[in-house]
Write an enzyme that holds these catalytic residues in place. Structure first.
Site, PDB file in Angstrom:
ATOM      1  N   HIS A 112       0.841  -1.205   0.000  1.00  0.00           N
ATOM      2  CA  HIS A 112       0.000   0.000   0.000  1.00  0.00           C
ATOM      3  C   HIS A 112       0.875   1.253   0.000  1.00  0.00           C
ATOM      4  O   HIS A 112       1.819   1.349   0.768  1.00  0.00           O
ATOM      5  CB  HIS A 112      -0.908   0.028   1.237  1.00  0.00           C
ATOM      6  CG  HIS A 112      -2.066  -0.926   1.141  1.00  0.00           C
ATOM      7  ND1 HIS A 112      -3.240  -0.740   1.826  1.00  0.00           N
ATOM      8  CD2 HIS A 112      -2.229  -2.069   0.442  1.00  0.00           C
ATOM      9  CE1 HIS A 112      -4.079  -1.732   1.543  1.00  0.00           C
ATOM     10  NE2 HIS A 112      -3.478  -2.554   0.708  1.00  0.00           N
TER      11      HIS A 112
ATOM     12  N   TYR B  27      -9.081   4.918   8.003  1.00  0.00           N
ATOM     13  CA  TYR B  27      -9.200   5.218   9.433  1.00  0.00           C
ATOM     14  C   TYR B  27     -10.268   6.296   9.563  1.00  0.00           C
ATOM     15  O   TYR B  27     -10.113   7.383   8.988  1.00  0.00           O
ATOM     16  CB  TYR B  27      -7.893   5.753  10.010  1.00  0.00           C
ATOM     17  CG  TYR B  27      -6.775   4.733  10.102  1.00  0.00           C
ATOM     18  CD1 TYR B  27      -5.969   4.434   9.003  1.00  0.00           C
ATOM     19  CD2 TYR B  27      -6.506   4.076  11.299  1.00  0.00           C
ATOM     20  CE1 TYR B  27      -4.941   3.511   9.098  1.00  0.00           C
ATOM     21  CE2 TYR B  27      -5.473   3.145  11.404  1.00  0.00           C
ATOM     22  CZ  TYR B  27      -4.697   2.871  10.298  1.00  0.00           C
ATOM     23  OH  TYR B  27      -3.677   1.961  10.385  1.00  0.00           O
TER      24      TYR B  27
ATOM     25  N   PRO C  99      -3.620  -0.340  19.352  1.00  0.00           N
ATOM     26  CA  PRO C  99      -3.459  -0.842  17.978  1.00  0.00           C
ATOM     27  C   PRO C  99      -3.469   0.214  16.874  1.00  0.00           C
ATOM     28  O   PRO C  99      -2.995  -0.061  15.769  1.00  0.00           O
ATOM     29  CB  PRO C  99      -4.652  -1.797  17.813  1.00  0.00           C
ATOM     30  CG  PRO C  99      -5.648  -1.367  18.832  1.00  0.00           C
ATOM     31  CD  PRO C  99      -4.865  -0.821  19.980  1.00  0.00           C
TER      32      PRO C  99
ATOM     33  N   LYS D 148       1.630  -0.576  15.306  1.00  0.00           N
ATOM     34  CA  LYS D 148       3.083  -0.555  15.536  1.00  0.00           C
ATOM     35  C   LYS D 148       3.610  -1.771  16.301  1.00  0.00           C
ATOM     36  O   LYS D 148       4.825  -1.992  16.350  1.00  0.00           O
ATOM     37  CB  LYS D 148       3.463   0.709  16.332  1.00  0.00           C
ATOM     38  CG  LYS D 148       3.328   1.969  15.547  1.00  0.00           C
ATOM     39  CD  LYS D 148       4.408   2.070  14.486  1.00  0.00           C
ATOM     40  CE  LYS D 148       4.157   3.177  13.501  1.00  0.00           C
ATOM     41  NZ  LYS D 148       4.485   2.819  12.134  1.00  0.00           N
TER      42      LYS D 148
ATOM     43  N   TYR E   1       3.997   6.588  10.220  1.00  0.00           N
ATOM     44  CA  TYR E   1       3.239   5.411   9.803  1.00  0.00           C
ATOM     45  C   TYR E   1       4.131   4.386   9.091  1.00  0.00           C
ATOM     46  O   TYR E   1       4.055   3.189   9.373  1.00  0.00           O
ATOM     47  CB  TYR E   1       2.079   5.839   8.888  1.00  0.00           C
ATOM     48  CG  TYR E   1       1.018   4.785   8.733  1.00  0.00           C
ATOM     49  CD1 TYR E   1      -0.015   4.664   9.661  1.00  0.00           C
ATOM     50  CD2 TYR E   1       1.049   3.888   7.671  1.00  0.00           C
ATOM     51  CE1 TYR E   1      -0.990   3.687   9.529  1.00  0.00           C
ATOM     52  CE2 TYR E   1       0.077   2.912   7.528  1.00  0.00           C
ATOM     53  CZ  TYR E   1      -0.939   2.813   8.462  1.00  0.00           C
ATOM     54  OH  TYR E   1      -1.893   1.834   8.330  1.00  0.00           O
TER      55      TYR E   1
HETATM   56  C1  DHB Z   1      -4.833  -3.407  11.063  1.00  0.00           C
HETATM   57  C2  DHB Z   1      -4.719  -3.164  12.414  1.00  0.00           C
HETATM   58  C3  DHB Z   1      -4.363  -1.928  12.865  1.00  0.00           C
HETATM   59  O1  DHB Z   1      -4.240  -1.677  14.168  1.00  0.00           O
HETATM   60  C4  DHB Z   1      -4.120  -0.891  11.965  1.00  0.00           C
HETATM   61  O2  DHB Z   1      -3.777   0.318  12.449  1.00  0.00           O
HETATM   62  C5  DHB Z   1      -4.206  -1.137  10.626  1.00  0.00           C
HETATM   63  C6  DHB Z   1      -4.570  -2.395  10.175  1.00  0.00           C
HETATM   64  C7  DHB Z   1      -5.212  -4.752  10.580  1.00  0.00           C
HETATM   65  O3  DHB Z   1      -5.433  -5.642  11.404  1.00  0.00           O
HETATM   66  O4  DHB Z   1      -5.308  -4.950   9.372  1.00  0.00           O
END
Ligand code: DHB
Length: 392
Positions: free
Chosen positions: A72, A200, A292, A296, A384
């Protein structure tokens, strides 16, 4: 039994360390309380930073990630009914791969097995001894027998609840923690991706995230009460909530599918300072936890292991201890940057119970800023993809 490096925990940190040490000719044993089947099926996040992708590739365990993962070059931030793209590659020259953590685990286990690596699954009553000496050991039970593994070093990769961190005297450690009053409800569903890139979303009803696993399996999350139960959420209720939070005013919508997995995770930030004591070193979740948002967790585990591999290699090849001595300091620079980023993204995107209208407008103002200013977008993008701040 004797080995050079005794590793507790067969998550990404422990398995990758064992593999990288093997490539340097250093012997290790990995002890894991769960079964191979359990570690290969535990569902976690799925974003690999550029540095993680590069390391897995260099270490010869990146083939399936490259073939089956999705590269991506950006992601979307959705708020106030609109989507805005963060152009990761345009802003940083780097990208990410969406590839589930348990797939990385499978690849690492397969590599260790192919190299006759010593992995012990289903061990119990693990304890660590003599970390103040040059001859530490790990005692454990396996298939009804008691064992003692003599080693030069013990590496604790056994997660936040494991025995390793607790083996560093509390008086020598400082724990930093923040618990968030919300959790994530995660689903896996059948169907095509809703979007080419991750979304997001910030909404008055709460955060949501649209991710992917494959052309036919999608991963989505939405903010929930961490004490809620998956039984309270029918498929219809889940889709109504996701649509309300993510669909745009101009008609961009997400694609419903058959849900086949539901789970709820709590959210916490945690850092243990120090990450080492005597001959015991901590890596990954044993030393630090991030919420999450931004995914990271595994990337930090991989970064710890990269530093630790160089430090152990310098010890065995050149009899140097300086890199081991500075391990904690080196690793913590990157960890605190990621801690801040994860906290920042979490705070900007979640519904915070009791937040005033003023505070809610600040969240929107910040999102406006990162989606309109190239400088602010670059801050987000370099964090990121994992190139921000001090490098481990
Ligand atoms: C996923 C989990 C995340 O915490 C995130 O920021 C982006 C993707 C995932 O499980 O695909």
């Amino acid at each position: 039994m004797r080995t050079q490096v005794g590793i507790i925990g067969a998550g990404p940190a422990g398995l990758l360390l064992s593999h990288l040490l093997h490539l340097r000719g250093i012997d290790s044993v990995v002890l894991e309380s769960r079964s191979r089947d359990q570690i290969e099926s535990t569902i976690r996040a799925g974003v690999l930073e550029q540095g993680t992708m590069d390391l897995l590739t260099e270490a010869g365990v990146g083939a399936r990630m490259k073939a089956e993962g999705a590269l991506h070059h950006g992601f979307e931030l959705a708020f106030e009914g609109k989507r805005h793209r963060i152009d990761l590659t345009g802003l940083t020259g780097h990208s990410i791969t969406v590839y589930a953590q348990h797939e990385v685990i499978k690849d690492l286990v397969a590599a260790r097995v192919a190299d006759d690596g010593k992995l012990r699954f289903g061990v119990s009553e693990t304890s660590i001894h003599g970390i103040d000496t040059d001859t530490p050991s790990i005692r454990y039970r396996h298939e009804g027998e008691a064992y003692e593994l003599q080693c030069d070093f013990v590496i604790g990769c056994d997660g936040s609840q494991g025995v390793s961190r607790a083996s560093i005297p509390q008086a020598l450690r400082k724990d930093f923690e923040r618990v968030y009053p919300f959790g994530w409800f995660g689903i896996l569903c059948e169907g095509p991706p809703s979007s080419d890139e991750l979304i997001y979303a910030r909404h008055e009803r709460g955060f949501a995230l649209i991710s992917t696993r494959s052309p036919n399996v999608q991963r989505m999350y939405f903010q929930c009460d961490p004490k809620d139960s998956v039984e309270n959420w029918s498929d219809d209720r889940i889709w109504a909530e996701l649509h309300a939070r993510v669909d745009s005013h101009d008609g961009q919508t997400i694609v419903d599918g058959k849900i086949f997995q539901k789970n709820i995770v709590g959210m916490r930030s945690f850092v243990s300072n120090t990450m080492q004591h005597g001959r015991l070193f901590l890596a990954g979740d044993a030393a630090h936890i991030v919420p999450p948002t931004g995914a990271k967790g595994m990337n930090l585990a991989v970064a710890d292991v990269r530093v630790l591999t160089e430090a152990l290699n310098a010890f065995y090849v050149e009899n140097r201890t300086d890199l081991l001595d500075s391990y904690s300091t080196t690793a913590l620079k990157r960890i605190w940057r990621a801690e801040h980023f994860s906290y920042w993204m979490t705070s900007m995107m979640h519904r915070i119970e009791g937040a005033s209208p003023f505070e809610q407008q600040l969240q929107v103002a910040e999102l406006e800023y990162v989606t309109t200013s190239r400088a602010a977008a670059t801050v987000m993008a370099e964090n990121y993809v994992g190139i921000a701040g001090a490098h481990a």
